[in-house]
Scaffold this motif. Sequence first.
Motif, PDB file in Angstrom:
ATOM      1  N   GLU A  89      39.758 -35.527  10.404  1.00 22.21           N
ATOM      2  CA  GLU A  89      39.368 -36.411  11.502  1.00 22.21           C
ATOM      3  C   GLU A  89      38.165 -37.274  11.140  1.00 22.21           C
ATOM      4  OE1 GLU A  89      40.863 -36.853  14.444  1.00 22.21           O
ATOM      5  OE2 GLU A  89      42.440 -35.436  13.871  1.00 22.21           O
ATOM      6  N   PHE A  90      37.398 -36.856  10.136  1.00 24.94           N
ATOM      7  CA  PHE A  90      36.160 -37.542   9.800  1.00 24.94           C
ATOM      8  C   PHE A  90      36.212 -38.317   8.486  1.00 24.94           C
ATOM      9  CE2 PHE A  90      34.929 -33.725  12.247  1.00 24.94           C
ATOM     10  CZ  PHE A  90      34.413 -34.371  13.367  1.00 24.94           C
ATOM     11  N   TRP A  91      37.023 -37.847   7.526  1.00 27.56           N
ATOM     12  CA  TRP A  91      36.910 -38.398   6.180  1.00 27.56           C
ATOM     13  C   TRP A  91      38.215 -38.246   5.417  1.00 27.56           C
ATOM     14  CZ3 TRP A  91      35.134 -35.835   1.294  1.00 27.56           C
ATOM     15  CH2 TRP A  91      34.646 -36.752   0.370  1.00 27.56           C
ATOM     16  N   LEU A  92      38.631 -39.230   4.690  1.00 30.71           N
ATOM     17  CA  LEU A  92      39.819 -39.209   3.821  1.00 30.71           C
ATOM     18  C   LEU A  92      41.038 -38.603   4.517  1.00 30.71           C
ATOM     19  CD1 LEU A  92      38.205 -38.099   0.442  1.00 30.71           C
ATOM     20  CD2 LEU A  92      38.890 -40.399   1.101  1.00 30.71           C
ATOM     21  N   ASN A  93      41.466 -39.282   5.555  1.00 29.87           N
ATOM     22  CA  ASN A  93      42.541 -38.786   6.408  1.00 29.87           C
ATOM     23  C   ASN A  93      43.789 -38.409   5.619  1.00 29.87           C
ATOM     24  OD1 ASN A  93      44.694 -38.541   8.235  1.00 29.87           O
ATOM     25  ND2 ASN A  93      43.699 -39.880   9.684  1.00 29.87           N
ATOM     26  N   PHE A  94      44.287 -39.296   4.780  1.00 27.36           N
ATOM     27  CA  PHE A  94      45.542 -39.040   4.069  1.00 27.36           C
ATOM     28  C   PHE A  94      45.425 -37.838   3.131  1.00 27.36           C
ATOM     29  CE2 PHE A  94      48.404 -39.681   0.448  1.00 27.36           C
ATOM     30  CZ  PHE A  94      49.611 -39.703   1.123  1.00 27.36           C
ATOM     31  N   MET A 152      46.549 -33.148  18.509  1.00 27.19           N
ATOM     32  CA  MET A 152      45.747 -32.191  19.223  1.00 27.19           C
ATOM     33  C   MET A 152      44.323 -32.745  19.290  1.00 27.19           C
ATOM     34  SD  MET A 152      45.364 -28.003  18.728  1.00 27.19           S
ATOM     35  CE  MET A 152      46.298 -27.992  17.276  1.00 27.19           C
ATOM     36  N   LEU A 153      43.626 -32.451  20.345  1.00 25.05           N
ATOM     37  CA  LEU A 153      42.251 -32.888  20.488  1.00 25.05           C
ATOM     38  C   LEU A 153      41.355 -32.208  19.466  1.00 25.05           C
ATOM     39  CD1 LEU A 153      41.929 -32.761  24.370  1.00 25.05           C
ATOM     40  CD2 LEU A 153      42.121 -34.794  22.945  1.00 25.05           C
ATOM     41  N   LEU A 154      40.311 -32.906  19.058  1.00 23.82           N
ATOM     42  CA  LEU A 154      39.401 -32.355  18.058  1.00 23.82           C
ATOM     43  C   LEU A 154      38.733 -31.082  18.557  1.00 23.82           C
ATOM     44  CD1 LEU A 154      38.092 -32.647  15.300  1.00 23.82           C
ATOM     45  CD2 LEU A 154      36.327 -34.047  16.371  1.00 23.82           C
ATOM     46  N   SER A 155      38.419 -31.018  19.858  1.00 27.46           N
ATOM     47  CA  SER A 155      37.769 -29.811  20.387  1.00 27.46           C
ATOM     48  C   SER A 155      38.682 -28.592  20.285  1.00 27.46           C
ATOM     49  CB  SER A 155      37.341 -30.031  21.839  1.00 27.46           C
ATOM     50  OG  SER A 155      38.476 -30.313  22.642  1.00 27.46           O
ATOM     51  N   SER A 156      39.977 -28.768  20.510  1.00 23.04           N
ATOM     52  CA  SER A 156      40.891 -27.625  20.388  1.00 23.04           C
ATOM     53  C   SER A 156      41.100 -27.249  18.922  1.00 23.04           C
ATOM     54  CB  SER A 156      42.218 -27.931  21.078  1.00 23.04           C
ATOM     55  OG  SER A 156      42.822 -29.064  20.521  1.00 23.04           O
ATOM     56  N   GLU A 157      41.068 -28.245  18.011  1.00 23.73           N
ATOM     57  CA  GLU A 157      41.182 -27.934  16.591  1.00 23.73           C
ATOM     58  C   GLU A 157      39.966 -27.145  16.107  1.00 23.73           C
ATOM     59  OE1 GLU A 157      41.721 -31.757  14.834  1.00 23.73           O
ATOM     60  OE2 GLU A 157      43.857 -31.799  15.287  1.00 23.73           O
ATOM     61  N   ILE A 158      38.791 -27.493  16.595  1.00 26.17           N
ATOM     62  CA  ILE A 158      37.576 -26.746  16.242  1.00 26.17           C
ATOM     63  C   ILE A 158      37.632 -25.344  16.828  1.00 26.17           C
ATOM     64  CG2 ILE A 158      35.075 -26.662  16.582  1.00 26.17           C
ATOM     65  CD1 ILE A 158      35.096 -29.726  16.320  1.00 26.17           C
ATOM     66  N   PHE A 159      38.169 -25.197  18.026  1.00 24.21           N
ATOM     67  CA  PHE A 159      38.305 -23.872  18.642  1.00 24.21           C
ATOM     68  C   PHE A 159      39.246 -22.986  17.822  1.00 24.21           C
ATOM     69  CE2 PHE A 159      40.496 -21.002  21.633  1.00 24.21           C
ATOM     70  CZ  PHE A 159      39.403 -20.258  22.041  1.00 24.21           C
ATOM     71  N   VAL A 160      40.371 -23.538  17.391  1.00 28.81           N
ATOM     72  CA  VAL A 160      41.317 -22.768  16.568  1.00 28.81           C
ATOM     73  C   VAL A 160      40.671 -22.385  15.243  1.00 28.81           C
ATOM     74  CG1 VAL A 160      43.508 -22.901  15.308  1.00 28.81           C
ATOM     75  CG2 VAL A 160      43.367 -23.751  17.647  1.00 28.81           C
ATOM     76  N   LEU A 161      39.913 -23.295  14.646  1.00 27.58           N
ATOM     77  CA  LEU A 161      39.198 -23.002  13.408  1.00 27.58           C
ATOM     78  C   LEU A 161      38.196 -21.868  13.614  1.00 27.58           C
ATOM     79  CD1 LEU A 161      38.375 -23.607  10.472  1.00 27.58           C
ATOM     80  CD2 LEU A 161      36.841 -25.369  11.392  1.00 27.58           C
ATOM     81  N   ALA A 162      37.476 -21.902  14.715  1.00 27.07           N
ATOM     82  CA  ALA A 162      36.507 -20.842  15.005  1.00 27.07           C
ATOM     83  C   ALA A 162      37.198 -19.491  15.172  1.00 27.07           C
ATOM     84  CB  ALA A 162      35.715 -21.185  16.264  1.00 27.07           C
TER      85      ALA A 162
END
Length: 93
Positions: free
Chosen positions: A53-58, A1-11
């Motif tokens: 998406e930014f840090w420590l992916n695993f 999923m795109l990061l923008s849609s993940e941020i939208f779901v989080l919001a």
Amino acid sequence: MLLSSEIFVLAIFIIGAPFFYSILRDSDLPGCKFFMWAYLLLTLSNIFTVVEEFWLNFFFNTCEHSSIAIGSIMLLVAVIKLTVKNKPENISR
């Protein structure tokens, strides 16, 4: 999923938290606490999704899927507590 849609779901999850809490706060529903824990864990999974998406992916991917699994179990327990019929005990037939 795109990061923008993940941020939208989080919001959406974060904005919905006070509404969800206010609905369940004074209710006498059986399993109310389990519903709250499930919502909290699913919100945490969305936070982990964005952070991975930014840090420590695993690590955050593992945290995301673990919180989804535990949140799903909490939701199952809440629904079972809500729908189970209380049978009176110690009644002779």
